[in-house]
Scaffold this active site. Structure first.
Site, PDB file in Angstrom:
ATOM      1  N   ASP A   1      -7.752   1.802 -25.155  1.00 52.03           N
ATOM      2  CA  ASP A   1      -7.987   1.595 -23.708  1.00 52.03           C
ATOM      3  C   ASP A   1      -7.991   2.927 -22.970  1.00 52.03           C
ATOM      4  O   ASP A   1      -7.305   3.870 -23.368  1.00 52.03           O
ATOM      5  CB  ASP A   1      -6.835   0.767 -23.106  1.00 52.03           C
ATOM      6  CG  ASP A   1      -6.948  -0.722 -23.401  1.00 52.03           C
ATOM      7  OD1 ASP A   1      -8.056  -1.185 -23.757  1.00 52.03           O
ATOM      8  OD2 ASP A   1      -5.918  -1.398 -23.284  1.00 52.03           O
TER       9      ASP A   1
ATOM     10  N   ARG B   1      -1.551  -8.412 -20.859  1.00 50.96           N
ATOM     11  CA  ARG B   1      -2.464  -8.149 -21.971  1.00 50.96           C
ATOM     12  C   ARG B   1      -1.801  -7.246 -23.027  1.00 50.96           C
ATOM     13  O   ARG B   1      -2.288  -7.138 -24.158  1.00 50.96           O
ATOM     14  CB  ARG B   1      -3.771  -7.538 -21.496  1.00 50.96           C
ATOM     15  CG  ARG B   1      -3.646  -6.175 -20.868  1.00 50.96           C
ATOM     16  CD  ARG B   1      -4.948  -5.747 -20.243  1.00 50.96           C
ATOM     17  NE  ARG B   1      -5.969  -5.538 -21.225  1.00 50.96           N
ATOM     18  CZ  ARG B   1      -6.136  -4.417 -21.911  1.00 50.96           C
ATOM     19  NH1 ARG B   1      -5.302  -3.417 -21.749  1.00 50.96           N
ATOM     20  NH2 ARG B   1      -7.120  -4.296 -22.775  1.00 50.96           N
TER      21      ARG B   1
ATOM     22  N   GLU C   1       1.875  -8.049   8.311  1.00 51.97           N
ATOM     23  CA  GLU C   1       2.106  -6.588   8.265  1.00 51.97           C
ATOM     24  C   GLU C   1       3.111  -6.232   7.177  1.00 51.97           C
ATOM     25  O   GLU C   1       3.472  -5.066   7.022  1.00 51.97           O
ATOM     26  CB  GLU C   1       2.634  -6.117   9.630  1.00 51.97           C
ATOM     27  CG  GLU C   1       1.690  -6.366  10.802  1.00 51.97           C
ATOM     28  CD  GLU C   1       0.314  -5.794  10.547  1.00 51.97           C
ATOM     29  OE1 GLU C   1      -0.681  -6.527  10.695  1.00 51.97           O
ATOM     30  OE2 GLU C   1       0.236  -4.588  10.167  1.00 51.97           O
TER      31      GLU C   1
ATOM     32  N   PRO D   1       0.825  -1.223   0.000  1.00 50.85           N
ATOM     33  CA  PRO D   1       0.000   0.000   0.000  1.00 50.85           C
ATOM     34  C   PRO D   1       0.854   1.265   0.000  1.00 50.85           C
ATOM     35  O   PRO D   1       0.422   2.327  -0.386  1.00 50.85           O
ATOM     36  CB  PRO D   1      -0.797  -0.116   1.311  1.00 50.85           C
ATOM     37  CG  PRO D   1      -0.638  -1.505   1.781  1.00 50.85           C
ATOM     38  CD  PRO D   1       0.620  -2.035   1.202  1.00 50.85           C
TER      39      PRO D   1
HETATM   40  N1  LIG Z   1      -2.427  -1.348  -3.138  1.00 47.57           N
HETATM   41  C1  LIG Z   1      -2.361  -2.283  -2.107  1.00 47.57           C
HETATM   42  C2  LIG Z   1      -1.349  -3.240  -1.857  1.00 47.57           C
HETATM   43  C3  LIG Z   1      -1.723  -3.894  -0.714  1.00 47.57           C
HETATM   44  C4  LIG Z   1      -0.963  -4.919   0.027  1.00 47.57           C
HETATM   45  C5  LIG Z   1       0.198  -5.485  -0.517  1.00 47.57           C
HETATM   46  C6  LIG Z   1       0.953  -6.393   0.218  1.00 47.57           C
HETATM   47  C7  LIG Z   1       0.530  -6.752   1.516  1.00 47.57           C
HETATM   48  C8  LIG Z   1       1.064  -7.586   2.531  1.00 47.57           C
HETATM   49  C9  LIG Z   1       0.201  -7.505   3.600  1.00 47.57           C
HETATM   50  N2  LIG Z   1      -0.807  -6.641   3.298  1.00 47.57           N
HETATM   51  C10 LIG Z   1      -0.630  -6.180   2.045  1.00 47.57           C
HETATM   52  C11 LIG Z   1      -1.391  -5.250   1.305  1.00 47.57           C
HETATM   53  N3  LIG Z   1      -2.899  -3.392  -0.289  1.00 47.57           N
HETATM   54  N4  LIG Z   1      -3.278  -2.417  -1.151  1.00 47.57           N
END
Ligand SMILES: Nc1cc(-c2ccc3cc[nH]c3c2)n[nH]1
Length: 247
Positions: A173, A158, A116, A89
């Site tokens: 697109d 794609r 986490e 995230p």
């Molecule tokens: N854009 C996005 C990526 C993620 C993500 C990516 C990896 C892990 C590992 C544990 N929680 C995660 C969440 N959530 N939203």
């Protein structure tokens, strides 16, 4: 293109056996290799996580299994140097331009975190041997990197020559570099011409292709202005003609 995916949930990736990507894999256009991270654990419980230094909730993925997995997978010297993608995230926003850029890479490795996240030293250590990118697919939190990896792999795959039957559709697109840069697609229609009293816009049945192209661009501009004003602000004024400015 070779794609290696390291995960504790390999079954998440059965969708990559389906549809156009599955066909591309079977034809050898894409070489997808799944790796269960637990293969690089040696205790009875195949432990991949531990408590976070500094305290706090949840668990963090241990660095050792990741380091050994990446060492073994990248030991394949004749495959060149891979690019390591870490969905998170906190990563840079993944965009269509990134999909176009990454579709040119010969070898990608995806590290799917859980809990986490992955001990931060894994990315630091890997960066000593290959390019590493932390990418986010959106400002919301998933339970792991697998779904984000599926999204990124589909967006990239794609675009590879031979994967989509109709290469024309790529150029139209949403977000496609060139005429659709910073624009989303307008509405699309098919038969019947009238459905539950709803008519297809007559222009689309006119056969006047220049007028149809103009109408489609007008609709893309209108939809972008309505749903994505942030993109409209980014539009290069040079890319807009007189008619665009009137929409
Ligand atoms: N854009 C996005 C990526 C993620 C993500 C990516 C990896 C892990 C590992 C544990 N929680 C995660 C969440 N959530 N939203």
């Amino acid at each position: 293109m070779r794609i290696d995916i390291i995960t504790i949930f390999p079954d998440y990736f059965t969708p990559l056996d389906l549809s156009l990507i599955g066909k591309a894999r079977r034809s050898g256009l894409i070489d997808v290799r799944l790796h269960d991270l637990r293969r690089w654990t040696y205790d009875r419980h195949h432990t991949v996580d531990d408590t976070p230094y500094g305290g706090g909730p949840g668990m963090v993925m241990k660095p050792e299994p990741w380091g050994e997995a990446l060492d073994e997978i990248t030991a394949d010297a004749d495959a060149g140097t891979p690019r390591l993608i870490l969905p998170t995230p906190s990563g840079l926003p993944f965009t269509q331009q990134d999909a176009v850029r990454l579709a040119k890479e010969p070898w990608l490795i995806f590290a799917c975190g859980r809990y986490e996240g992955i001990d931060a030293r894994v990315a630091v250590d890997a960066a000593q041997r290959m390019p590493v990118e932390e990418l986010s697919i959106g400002d919301y939190v998933l339970n792991g990197g697998e779904v984000a990896t599926l999204v990124i792999v589909e967006a990239i795959s794609r675009l590879l020559p031979g994967v989509l039957g109709n290469v024309e559709s790529i150029t139209q697109d949403s977000f496609a570099p060139g005429t659709m840069d910073n624009l989303v697609e307008g509405p699309v229609y098919t038969k019947p011409p009238v459905w539950r009293g709803h008519e297809v816009p007559p222009i689309l049945l006119s056969g006047h292709h220049a007028a149809i192209d103009r109408w489609r661009r007008d609709e893309a501009l209108r939809k972008t202005a309505r749903n994505r004003p942030d993109l409209i602000r980014r539009l290069d004024p040079e890319s807009l003609d007189k008619r665009d400015r009137e929409v």
